[in-house]
Design an enzyme around this catalytic site. Sequence first.
Site, PDB file in Angstrom:
ATOM      1  N   LYS A 215       8.371 -17.192 -10.938  1.00  0.00           N
ATOM      2  CA  LYS A 215       7.693 -16.000 -11.456  1.00  0.00           C
ATOM      3  C   LYS A 215       6.486 -16.421 -12.299  1.00  0.00           C
ATOM      4  CE  LYS A 215       8.443 -12.018 -14.373  1.00  0.00           C
ATOM      5  NZ  LYS A 215       9.251 -11.483 -15.463  1.00  0.00           N
TER       6      LYS A 215
ATOM      7  N   ASN B  33       0.845  -1.196   0.000  1.00  0.00           N
ATOM      8  CA  ASN B  33       0.000   0.000   0.000  1.00  0.00           C
ATOM      9  C   ASN B  33       0.877   1.242   0.000  1.00  0.00           C
ATOM     10  OD1 ASN B  33       0.545   0.833   2.821  1.00  0.00           O
ATOM     11  ND2 ASN B  33      -0.386  -1.157   3.237  1.00  0.00           N
TER      12      ASN B  33
ATOM     13  N   LYS C 177     -10.559  -3.507  18.827  1.00  0.00           N
ATOM     14  CA  LYS C 177      -9.138  -3.871  19.009  1.00  0.00           C
ATOM     15  C   LYS C 177      -8.654  -3.608  20.430  1.00  0.00           C
ATOM     16  CE  LYS C 177      -8.465  -2.900  14.119  1.00  0.00           C
ATOM     17  NZ  LYS C 177      -7.564  -3.478  13.127  1.00  0.00           N
TER      18      LYS C 177
ATOM     19  N   ASP D 246      -4.504  -6.579   5.208  1.00  0.00           N
ATOM     20  CA  ASP D 246      -5.511  -7.437   5.836  1.00  0.00           C
ATOM     21  C   ASP D 246      -5.552  -8.829   5.197  1.00  0.00           C
ATOM     22  OD1 ASP D 246      -6.527  -5.718   7.798  1.00  0.00           O
ATOM     23  OD2 ASP D 246      -7.655  -4.599   6.288  1.00  0.00           O
TER      24      ASP D 246
HETATM   25  O1  PMT Z   1       3.004   6.074   6.496  1.00  0.00           O
HETATM   26  P1  PMT Z   1       2.454   7.398   5.993  1.00  0.00           P
HETATM   27  O2  PMT Z   1       2.643   7.581   4.513  1.00  0.00           O
HETATM   28  O3  PMT Z   1       2.954   8.559   6.809  1.00  0.00           O
HETATM   29  O4  PMT Z   1       0.875   7.358   6.199  1.00  0.00           O
HETATM   30  C1  PMT Z   1       0.344   7.363   7.463  1.00  0.00           C
HETATM   31  C2  PMT Z   1      -0.825   6.364   7.602  1.00  0.00           C
HETATM   32  C3  PMT Z   1      -1.971   6.825   6.715  1.00  0.00           C
HETATM   33  C4  PMT Z   1      -0.369   4.957   7.196  1.00  0.00           C
HETATM   34  C5  PMT Z   1      -1.220   6.379   9.127  1.00  0.00           C
HETATM   35  O5  PMT Z   1      -1.622   7.675   9.475  1.00  0.00           O
HETATM   36  C6  PMT Z   1      -2.356   5.402   9.389  1.00  0.00           C
HETATM   37  O6  PMT Z   1      -3.527   5.714   9.265  1.00  0.00           O
HETATM   38  N1  PMT Z   1      -1.991   4.141   9.785  1.00  0.00           N
HETATM   39  C7  PMT Z   1      -2.959   3.033   9.959  1.00  0.00           C
HETATM   40  C8  PMT Z   1      -3.198   2.343   8.629  1.00  0.00           C
HETATM   41  C9  PMT Z   1      -4.191   1.191   8.738  1.00  0.00           C
HETATM   42  O7  PMT Z   1      -3.814   0.070   8.532  1.00  0.00           O
HETATM   43  O8  PMT Z   1      -5.392   1.568   9.158  1.00  0.00           O
HETATM   44  P2  PMT Z   1      -6.654   0.532   9.369  1.00  0.00           P
HETATM   45  O9  PMT Z   1      -7.802   1.424   9.644  1.00  0.00           O
HETATM   46  O10 PMT Z   1      -6.724  -0.404   8.214  1.00  0.00           O
HETATM   47  O11 PMT Z   1      -6.261  -0.287  10.663  1.00  0.00           O
HETATM   48  C10 PMT Z   1      -6.633   0.102  11.985  1.00  0.00           C
HETATM   49  C11 PMT Z   1      -5.533  -0.231  12.967  1.00  0.00           C
HETATM   50  O12 PMT Z   1      -5.315  -1.643  12.969  1.00  0.00           O
HETATM   51  C12 PMT Z   1      -4.218   0.394  12.629  1.00  0.00           C
HETATM   52  O13 PMT Z   1      -3.574   0.795  13.835  1.00  0.00           O
HETATM   53  C13 PMT Z   1      -3.446  -0.724  11.937  1.00  0.00           C
HETATM   54  O14 PMT Z   1      -2.042  -0.593  12.134  1.00  0.00           O
HETATM   55  C14 PMT Z   1      -3.994  -1.957  12.631  1.00  0.00           C
HETATM   56  N2  PMT Z   1      -4.021  -3.191  11.821  1.00  0.00           N
HETATM   57  C15 PMT Z   1      -4.684  -3.255  10.638  1.00  0.00           C
HETATM   58  C16 PMT Z   1      -4.726  -4.435   9.939  1.00  0.00           C
HETATM   59  C17 PMT Z   1      -4.055  -5.562  10.457  1.00  0.00           C
HETATM   60  N3  PMT Z   1      -4.085  -6.732   9.813  1.00  0.00           N
HETATM   61  N4  PMT Z   1      -3.409  -5.491  11.617  1.00  0.00           N
HETATM   62  C18 PMT Z   1      -3.401  -4.313  12.312  1.00  0.00           C
HETATM   63  O15 PMT Z   1      -2.776  -4.237  13.372  1.00  0.00           O
END
Ligand code: PMT
Length: 413
Positions: free
Chosen positions: A297, A218, A351, A287
């Site tokens: 490949k 991503n 969470k 996810d």
């Molecule tokens: O890295 P940059 O370019 O500076 O951008 C910053 C950012 C946009 C990445 C950052 O500000 C941000 O929003 N990070 C969280 C990204 C994310 O995965 O968001 P989510 O809403 O999908 O997940 C929610 C939370 O669960 C997050 O804390 C994530 O780290 C966590 N998560 C998500 C999926 C997963 N399988 N395991 C997790 O722990």
Amino acid sequence: MTARLQMSADTSKKCVVLGVTGGIAAYKACEILRLLQKRGIDVYVVMTRNACSFVAPLTFETLSGHPVAVDTFERPATWEVEHIALAKRADLFLIAPATANILAKMACGIADDMLSTTVLATRAPVMVAPAMNTGMWDNSATQQNLRTLQARGVHVVAPANGRLACGDSGAGKLEDVCVIVDRAMEVLCEQQDMKGLRVMVTAGPTREPLDPVRYISNRSSGKMGYAIAAAAQRRGAEVTLLTGPVSLDAPAGVKTIPFTTTQDLLDRALEHAADQDILIQAAAPADYRAKTIADQKIKKQSGAELVFEMVENPDVAATLGRDKRPDQLFIGFAAETQHVQENAQGKLIKKNLDMIVANDVTAPGAGFDVDTNIVTIISREEIRQLPLMSKADVADRILDEALILKQKLAVRS
Ligand code: PMT
């Protein structure tokens, strides 16, 4: 030239190690030294050989009351001890004036004389006040080196515009010495309000392989997580940064541990989570991952559709949230494109987080791969919307809120 350093100074005083490099502005370092002393600071001076052509070390020795360090190799039996002792003694390492040459050496980690060796060894905050010809200042190599240093947490007092000693006019004149000393005092007096706390920050994207050459990822650059790690370190915390593949320099003084996939991130996080007081999950883990990873490949099959079957990855935050101790503070992020607050609040509960930082990643100046962000900080008790600000400032606001919540947790547990 270098006399044995006397480390018997008044240890109740803050100490600035003042690095002086070879430029016409070297004489202004005498005034900087004097102004720092007037503010009650003990100053030790390290000079480059070229700086000695502009001002004699004896001048600094007399003003500072300490021997001046110049050459690492004159007394091979002791130099190593001396540069490490100075590096450790510093509460702030200030280089003024800083030539293009010392900036380049610092950016590359070159240690080939007393000053570059000592600044590489120090764990103290570092500040540089560059002074040079306008052409050298404008040169993209110098600007790139400055960006590298700033990203590592080095404070830069940019030069002023004016008429330079070489006859040119433009940027490159050493900033007013009073301004430099004010900035140095700000850093020296900065609150170490996270001292004694252990903080783990995750940053950047994951990469889920499809075959030996392709992966799903991503747009996370790691900037948000790195800004938090740098701010926590600057405020005195012991920081562990789990980082996905990004092209950022690790902030100075931070322990950095790389990860690639979401499973990898979970494994690293579980190894370190129990030791932490605060966990901050700014990474963007995938996810889903491919159900099977091709050994070779994947070949193009013209006209045929290529379908990947995906399976769910573990949720790192949910796993850590489930196992966290009552005294541990756990902060997550929510990257949303719609119903930002509502979705973020759902993740806060699901969470088992204490706080979530919601960003609308479709808003200009917010989210992925920019230097700014627009966030809403949501705890179980409060919602605080912040305006557009730099990721460095967002990081400090998150940490301010984190400390308030941490205190509340300490009272309850
Ligand atoms: O890295 P940059 O370019 O500076 O951008 C910053 C950012 C946009 C990445 C950052 O500000 C941000 O929003 N990070 C969280 C990204 C994310 O995965 O968001 P989510 O809403 O999908 O997940 C929610 C939370 O669960 C997050 O804390 C994530 O780290 C966590 N998560 C998500 C999926 C997963 N399988 N395991 C997790 O722990």
